[in-house]
Write a protein that holds these residues in place. Structure first.
Motif, PDB file in Angstrom:
ATOM      1  N   MET A 113      15.949 -15.485  59.532  1.00 28.66           N
ATOM      2  CA  MET A 113      15.948 -16.485  58.461  1.00 28.66           C
ATOM      3  C   MET A 113      14.596 -17.173  58.437  1.00 28.66           C
ATOM      4  O   MET A 113      13.893 -17.191  59.433  1.00 28.66           O
ATOM      5  N   GLY A 114      14.290 -17.781  57.310  1.00 34.44           N
ATOM      6  CA  GLY A 114      13.047 -18.525  57.174  1.00 34.44           C
ATOM      7  C   GLY A 114      12.284 -18.069  55.954  1.00 34.44           C
ATOM      8  O   GLY A 114      12.820 -17.374  55.091  1.00 34.44           O
ATOM      9  N   ASP A 115      11.010 -18.461  55.897  1.00 39.18           N
ATOM     10  CA  ASP A 115      10.151 -18.120  54.771  1.00 39.18           C
ATOM     11  C   ASP A 115       9.010 -17.227  55.228  1.00 39.18           C
ATOM     12  O   ASP A 115       8.405 -17.476  56.272  1.00 39.18           O
ATOM     13  N   VAL A 116       8.714 -16.215  54.441  1.00 40.43           N
ATOM     14  CA  VAL A 116       7.553 -15.357  54.661  1.00 40.43           C
ATOM     15  C   VAL A 116       6.734 -15.348  53.376  1.00 40.43           C
ATOM     16  O   VAL A 116       7.221 -15.771  52.325  1.00 40.43           O
ATOM     17  N   ASP A 117       5.516 -14.865  53.456  1.00 37.59           N
ATOM     18  CA  ASP A 117       4.627 -14.903  52.299  1.00 37.59           C
ATOM     19  C   ASP A 117       4.693 -13.662  51.416  1.00 37.59           C
ATOM     20  O   ASP A 117       4.416 -13.741  50.227  1.00 37.59           O
ATOM     21  N   THR A 118       5.036 -12.503  52.012  1.00 34.98           N
ATOM     22  CA  THR A 118       5.004 -11.252  51.248  1.00 34.98           C
ATOM     23  C   THR A 118       6.246 -10.411  51.508  1.00 34.98           C
ATOM     24  O   THR A 118       6.947 -10.597  52.512  1.00 34.98           O
ATOM     25  N   TRP A 119       6.461  -9.463  50.595  1.00 35.96           N
ATOM     26  CA  TRP A 119       7.578  -8.527  50.791  1.00 35.96           C
ATOM     27  C   TRP A 119       7.324  -7.626  51.983  1.00 35.96           C
ATOM     28  O   TRP A 119       8.264  -7.196  52.660  1.00 35.96           O
ATOM     29  N   ALA A 120       6.081  -7.345  52.267  1.00 34.69           N
ATOM     30  CA  ALA A 120       5.758  -6.527  53.440  1.00 34.69           C
ATOM     31  C   ALA A 120       6.210  -7.237  54.710  1.00 34.69           C
ATOM     32  O   ALA A 120       6.783  -6.619  55.615  1.00 34.69           O
ATOM     33  N   GLU A 121       5.975  -8.549  54.805  1.00 31.17           N
ATOM     34  CA  GLU A 121       6.435  -9.323  55.967  1.00 31.17           C
ATOM     35  C   GLU A 121       7.957  -9.350  56.010  1.00 31.17           C
ATOM     36  O   GLU A 121       8.557  -9.245  57.090  1.00 31.17           O
ATOM     37  N   TYR A 122       8.579  -9.501  54.872  1.00 35.43           N
ATOM     38  CA  TYR A 122      10.045  -9.513  54.752  1.00 35.43           C
ATOM     39  C   TYR A 122      10.630  -8.225  55.340  1.00 35.43           C
ATOM     40  O   TYR A 122      11.523  -8.256  56.180  1.00 35.43           O
ATOM     41  N   ARG A 123      10.091  -7.073  54.887  1.00 33.19           N
ATOM     42  CA  ARG A 123      10.606  -5.782  55.355  1.00 33.19           C
ATOM     43  C   ARG A 123      10.276  -5.541  56.825  1.00 33.19           C
ATOM     44  O   ARG A 123      11.095  -5.045  57.580  1.00 33.19           O
ATOM     45  N   GLU A 124       9.063  -5.885  57.230  1.00 35.41           N
ATOM     46  CA  GLU A 124       8.634  -5.619  58.604  1.00 35.41           C
ATOM     47  C   GLU A 124       9.436  -6.446  59.606  1.00 35.41           C
ATOM     48  O   GLU A 124       9.784  -5.956  60.683  1.00 35.41           O
ATOM     49  N   ALA A 125       9.752  -7.688  59.270  1.00 41.31           N
ATOM     50  CA  ALA A 125      10.555  -8.526  60.171  1.00 41.31           C
ATOM     51  C   ALA A 125      11.929  -7.905  60.391  1.00 41.31           C
ATOM     52  O   ALA A 125      12.416  -7.823  61.529  1.00 41.31           O
ATOM     53  N   ALA A 126      12.550  -7.445  59.327  1.00 37.77           N
ATOM     54  CA  ALA A 126      13.869  -6.808  59.451  1.00 37.77           C
ATOM     55  C   ALA A 126      13.759  -5.490  60.205  1.00 37.77           C
ATOM     56  O   ALA A 126      14.621  -5.162  61.034  1.00 37.77           O
ATOM     57  N   ARG A 127      12.698  -4.738  59.945  1.00 37.42           N
ATOM     58  CA  ARG A 127      12.500  -3.457  60.625  1.00 37.42           C
ATOM     59  C   ARG A 127      12.315  -3.658  62.126  1.00 37.42           C
ATOM     60  O   ARG A 127      12.937  -2.977  62.943  1.00 37.42           O
ATOM     61  N   LEU A 128      11.494  -4.641  62.502  1.00 40.46           N
ATOM     62  CA  LEU A 128      11.274  -4.920  63.920  1.00 40.46           C
ATOM     63  C   LEU A 128      12.570  -5.314  64.613  1.00 40.46           C
ATOM     64  O   LEU A 128      12.854  -4.869  65.729  1.00 40.46           O
ATOM     65  N   ALA A 129      13.356  -6.154  63.949  1.00 38.42           N
ATOM     66  CA  ALA A 129      14.633  -6.574  64.532  1.00 38.42           C
ATOM     67  C   ALA A 129      15.564  -5.383  64.689  1.00 38.42           C
ATOM     68  O   ALA A 129      16.193  -5.207  65.736  1.00 38.42           O
ATOM     69  N   SER A 130      15.629  -4.535  63.665  1.00 41.81           N
ATOM     70  CA  SER A 130      16.562  -3.404  63.714  1.00 41.81           C
ATOM     71  C   SER A 130      16.152  -2.355  64.740  1.00 41.81           C
ATOM     72  O   SER A 130      17.001  -1.656  65.271  1.00 41.81           O
ATOM     73  N   LEU A 131      14.859  -2.261  65.021  1.00 36.24           N
ATOM     74  CA  LEU A 131      14.394  -1.280  66.002  1.00 36.24           C
ATOM     75  C   LEU A 131      14.389  -1.822  67.431  1.00 36.24           C
ATOM     76  O   LEU A 131      14.001  -1.114  68.351  1.00 36.24           O
ATOM     77  N   THR A 132      14.828  -3.053  67.608  1.00 36.11           N
ATOM     78  CA  THR A 132      14.907  -3.625  68.948  1.00 36.11           C
ATOM     79  C   THR A 132      16.122  -3.036  69.654  1.00 36.11           C
ATOM     80  O   THR A 132      17.242  -3.134  69.156  1.00 36.11           O
ATOM     81  N   GLU A 133      15.886  -2.410  70.788  1.00 39.83           N
ATOM     82  CA  GLU A 133      16.974  -1.761  71.519  1.00 39.83           C
ATOM     83  C   GLU A 133      18.071  -2.763  71.834  1.00 39.83           C
ATOM     84  O   GLU A 133      17.815  -3.835  72.371  1.00 39.83           O
ATOM     85  N   GLY A 134      19.298  -2.400  71.474  1.00 37.81           N
ATOM     86  CA  GLY A 134      20.449  -3.251  71.722  1.00 37.81           C
ATOM     87  C   GLY A 134      20.948  -3.968  70.479  1.00 37.81           C
ATOM     88  O   GLY A 134      22.083  -4.418  70.447  1.00 37.81           O
ATOM     89  N   VAL A 135      20.116  -4.059  69.446  1.00 36.43           N
ATOM     90  CA  VAL A 135      20.541  -4.693  68.198  1.00 36.43           C
ATOM     91  C   VAL A 135      21.382  -3.693  67.419  1.00 36.43           C
ATOM     92  O   VAL A 135      20.959  -2.569  67.163  1.00 36.43           O
ATOM     93  N   LEU A 136      22.596  -4.110  67.053  1.00 35.54           N
ATOM     94  CA  LEU A 136      23.502  -3.220  66.348  1.00 35.54           C
ATOM     95  C   LEU A 136      23.250  -3.195  64.847  1.00 35.54           C
ATOM     96  O   LEU A 136      23.355  -2.160  64.204  1.00 35.54           O
ATOM     97  N   SER A 137      22.940  -4.351  64.280  1.00 35.64           N
ATOM     98  CA  SER A 137      22.602  -4.422  62.862  1.00 35.64           C
ATOM     99  C   SER A 137      21.829  -5.703  62.608  1.00 35.64           C
ATOM    100  O   SER A 137      21.775  -6.593  63.460  1.00 35.64           O
TER     101      SER A 137
END
Length: 180
Positions: free
Chosen positions: A138-162
Motif C-alpha cells: 500500500m502507499g503512493d508511487v510515482d509511476t506505473w513501472a514502480e507500481y508493477r515492480e513493487a508487486a513483482r518483487l513482493a510476489s517473487l519473495t520466497e514464501g509469499v503465496l499471493s
C-alpha cells in the motif's frame, strides 16, 4: 508483453488491455513441444522441477509443480522464446517448501523494495503487510513501472503465496486533480 508494459508506462494511462496476438511461424505441435521440453531441461532453475508440457495449435499448456513462484513465471518465459509458440497457459502449482513468519516475509519484501533500482526511491512510501503468507503493498508511487515492480518483487519473495496491490500511482491522481 513488452508493448503492454510500454503502453502502461505512459503518464496518464490507467489501464491497458492487451489484445495483441503473436503471429508465429506455423510448426508442428510435437516439434514445439520437443523444443519447449529441451529448453526446460537445459535451464538450470527448471531442470529439476516437474513440469508437464502439452501443445495444441501452437498454444503451450504448462502444468505440474515447482518450488517457487519465480520458477512458475520463468517456465512461461522460457516457453515463450520457442519459435512457433502462439500463447501460453500456465497452470503450474507452487508448492512452498520453506515456511517463513509473516514478519520475516514483510521485512524481506521491504529490503527488496529498498534495494531495487526501480523502487528504492519510493520504498519509504510503501507499506507492506503480510498475513498468512499473503502480502499487501500500500502507499503512493510515482509511476506505473514502480507500481508493477513493487508487486513483482513482493510476489517473487520466497514464501509469499499471493500479493494484493493497493498502491496508488501519484501521477494519475495528479492529472485527475488538474483536470477538475
Amino acid at each position: 508483453r513488452l508493448a503492454e508494459r510500454d503502453a502502461g508506462d505512459v503518464v496518464g494511462v490507467t489501464w491497458v488491455s492487451n489484445l495483441l496476438t503473436v503471429k508465429a511461424d506455423w510448426r508442428e505441435d510435437s516439434s514445439i513441444q520437443d523444443d519447449v521440453q529441451f529448453e526446460m531441461d537445459v535451464d538450470y532453475t527448471l531442470n529439476s522441477q516437474v513440469i508437464i508440457i502439452h501443445v495444441k495449435d501452437g498454444i503451450v499448456m504448462l502444468s505440474g509443480d515447482v518450488d517457487t513462484f519465480y520458477q512458475k513465471m520463468h517456465a512461461a518465459e522460457v516457453a515463450s522464446r520457442v519459435r512457433g509458440v502462439r500463447d501460453i497457459v500456465n497452470t503450474i502449482k507452487v508448492s512452498w517448501a520453506v515456511n517463513h513468519t509473516d514478519t520475516e516475509l514483510r521485512d524481506r519484501i521491504k529490503r527488496r523494495l529498498a534495494s531495487n533500482i526501480e523502487t528504492r526511491w519510493v520504498s519509504e512510501r510503501i507499506t507492506v503487510k503480510v498475513k498468512n503468507g499473503i502480502a499487501t503493498v500500500m502507499g503512493d508511487v510515482d509511476t506505473w513501472a514502480e507500481y508493477r515492480e513493487a508487486a513483482r518483487l513482493a510476489s517473487l519473495t520466497e514464501g509469499v503465496l499471493s500479493v494484493t496491490n493497493k498502491l496508488a500511482v501519484a501521477s494519475v491522481n495528479y492529472f485527475r486533480h488538474q483536470s477538475s
